[in-house]
Design a protein around this motif. Sequence first.
Motif, PDB file in Angstrom:
ATOM      1  N   ALA A 102       6.217  -3.391   0.553  1.00 39.67           N
ATOM      2  CA  ALA A 102       7.039  -4.146  -0.884  1.00 39.67           C
ATOM      3  C   ALA A 102       8.313  -4.475  -1.035  1.00 39.67           C
ATOM      4  CB  ALA A 102       7.169  -3.163  -1.671  1.00 39.67           C
ATOM      5  N   ASP A 103       9.319  -3.635  -0.345  1.00 39.39           N
ATOM      6  CA  ASP A 103      10.650  -4.727   0.088  1.00 39.39           C
ATOM      7  C   ASP A 103      10.283  -5.759   1.241  1.00 39.39           C
ATOM      8  OD1 ASP A 103      13.275  -4.331   0.800  1.00 39.39           O
ATOM      9  OD2 ASP A 103      13.834  -2.472   1.814  1.00 39.39           O
ATOM     10  N   ILE A 104       9.191  -5.202   2.253  1.00 34.60           N
ATOM     11  CA  ILE A 104       9.818  -6.596   2.971  1.00 34.60           C
ATOM     12  C   ILE A 104       9.197  -8.027   1.850  1.00 34.60           C
ATOM     13  CG2 ILE A 104       8.479  -7.836   4.879  1.00 34.60           C
ATOM     14  CD1 ILE A 104       7.801  -5.390   5.675  1.00 34.60           C
ATOM     15  N   MET A 106      16.123  -5.255   9.346  1.00 38.37           N
ATOM     16  CA  MET A 106      16.147  -3.848   8.584  1.00 38.37           C
ATOM     17  C   MET A 106      15.714  -2.740   9.716  1.00 38.37           C
ATOM     18  SD  MET A 106      12.337  -4.548   5.652  1.00 38.37           S
ATOM     19  CE  MET A 106      12.535  -3.061   5.270  1.00 38.37           C
ATOM     20  N   ALA A 128       9.326  -8.077  -1.193  1.00 38.77           N
ATOM     21  CA  ALA A 128       9.998  -9.365  -1.955  1.00 38.77           C
ATOM     22  C   ALA A 128      11.500  -9.639  -1.488  1.00 38.77           C
ATOM     23  CB  ALA A 128      11.046  -7.442  -2.577  1.00 38.77           C
ATOM     24  N   ARG A 129      11.601  -9.591   0.236  1.00 37.18           N
ATOM     25  CA  ARG A 129      12.821  -9.783   0.756  1.00 37.18           C
ATOM     26  C   ARG A 129      12.707 -11.525   1.006  1.00 37.18           C
ATOM     27  NH1 ARG A 129      16.848  -5.973   3.940  1.00 37.18           N
ATOM     28  NH2 ARG A 129      16.000  -4.593   2.930  1.00 37.18           N
ATOM     29  N   PRO A 185       1.549   0.469   1.118  1.00 37.59           N
ATOM     30  CA  PRO A 185       3.007   0.865   1.472  1.00 37.59           C
ATOM     31  C   PRO A 185       2.854   0.215   2.873  1.00 37.59           C
ATOM     32  CG  PRO A 185       2.639   2.178  -0.062  1.00 37.59           C
ATOM     33  CD  PRO A 185       1.402   1.596   0.563  1.00 37.59           C
ATOM     34  N   GLU A 223      12.096 -13.632  -1.438  1.00 33.48           N
ATOM     35  CA  GLU A 223      13.937 -14.516  -2.303  1.00 33.48           C
ATOM     36  C   GLU A 223      13.825 -16.084  -1.313  1.00 33.48           C
ATOM     37  OE1 GLU A 223      16.370 -11.998  -0.917  1.00 33.48           O
ATOM     38  OE2 GLU A 223      16.153 -10.038  -2.129  1.00 33.48           O
ATOM     39  N   LEU A 277       9.555   1.055   7.807  1.00 40.44           N
ATOM     40  CA  LEU A 277       9.165  -0.425   6.905  1.00 40.44           C
ATOM     41  C   LEU A 277       8.375  -0.129   5.598  1.00 40.44           C
ATOM     42  CD1 LEU A 277       7.975  -2.648  10.614  1.00 40.44           C
ATOM     43  CD2 LEU A 277      10.428  -2.208   8.967  1.00 40.44           C
ATOM     44  N   ASP A 278       8.184  -1.140   4.467  1.00 38.07           N
ATOM     45  CA  ASP A 278       8.191  -0.369   3.303  1.00 38.07           C
ATOM     46  C   ASP A 278       7.137  -2.352   3.222  1.00 38.07           C
ATOM     47  OD1 ASP A 278       7.430   0.949   0.905  1.00 38.07           O
ATOM     48  OD2 ASP A 278       8.514  -1.338   0.026  1.00 38.07           O
TER      49      ASP A 278
END
Length: 352
Positions: free
Chosen positions: A302-304, A350, A306-307, A320, A310, A299-300
């Motif tokens: 920053a990715d979470i 994810m 960003a989602r 991270p 949204e 799991l990352d």
Amino acid sequence: MTSATSAIDIDLVSDTATRPSRDMLARMMTAETGDEQRGEDPTVLQLCERIADLLGMDDALFLPSGTMCNQIAFLVHCRPGDEIIAADSAHVFGSEGAGASALAGAQFHTIATPNGIFDAAAVAAHIRTPRMRRPRSRVVAVEQTTNRGGGAIWPVEELAAIVALAREHSLAVHMDGARLFNAVVAANTPAKAFTAGFDSAWVDLSKGLGCPVGGVLAGSKDFIAEAWHWKHRLGGAMRQSGILAAAGLYALDHNIERLAEDHANARLFADIVRGLDGVTVSPENVVTNILFLELGARLDAADIAARLKEHGIRIGVEDPRRMRVVTHLDVTRAGVKQAAEAFVEIVQGMAA
């Protein structure tokens, strides 16, 4: 989940995201003001008197920010070459632009601790034996509650032991009380019980109390007299700042006891995400309004984040593999539940 949007509807990145309510703004708009730097703003004087009384101190000073409160305290207590003993995760050490070294010429001697709390024995081990070529131990700084420690609360007994040790070694003791009132409510303990014996302490108005700006630094009459000089030197003059102090008075009247709701909401978020594969809640027992989410290797953060954004939801990214959630009065229980459920859905998606 909510429909995708670029706006942030549920902001759990920090309790600094709070904004003044309509009633707080109304109090601000009717505030009596004067020249604060001349001691002529009655609203500022009233705020400082109330905070000094709550903390069991002689006097207090209204300042633009909590960081300025900390830095002025160090400037009063320290001389160049002195050393401040603090937790390695303390805000004063890692999040104030190295202000103590840049402004006061003081360095830190940090104590490794998982939750930002240490004992008197750890302090004793960090006090320098006086020698000409060594830095001089000058201040012990504690943070109530501990930010990077997940909102942990310093026990009154531990604080008293540290104060007693500091007195034996002629050290000053300073409290970064950014979230002191969270500790007051969660532990059902008066603020002055936590600050008893301290040379200086301050409380933040712009976090859980919901004010737009400001902190109040308290101490002895002599300490505050010296702090006034540094306030001028650092550009802290605010003139007719009663309009801001009025927000603080409103918060003291209306926003302290309700901090219990934020604590309950933080536990709700933790309960919803606890047990999720690849996510560990820290601390295991959430006691105030801060919790961390430790992520597994797949799991990352920053990715979470960003989602989540949204969907109009924001939580903090520490690194991270670590995220921070801070509850506050601008996010309802329903909003916290929605954010936690969105986090679960994203992480499960994810993994799939």
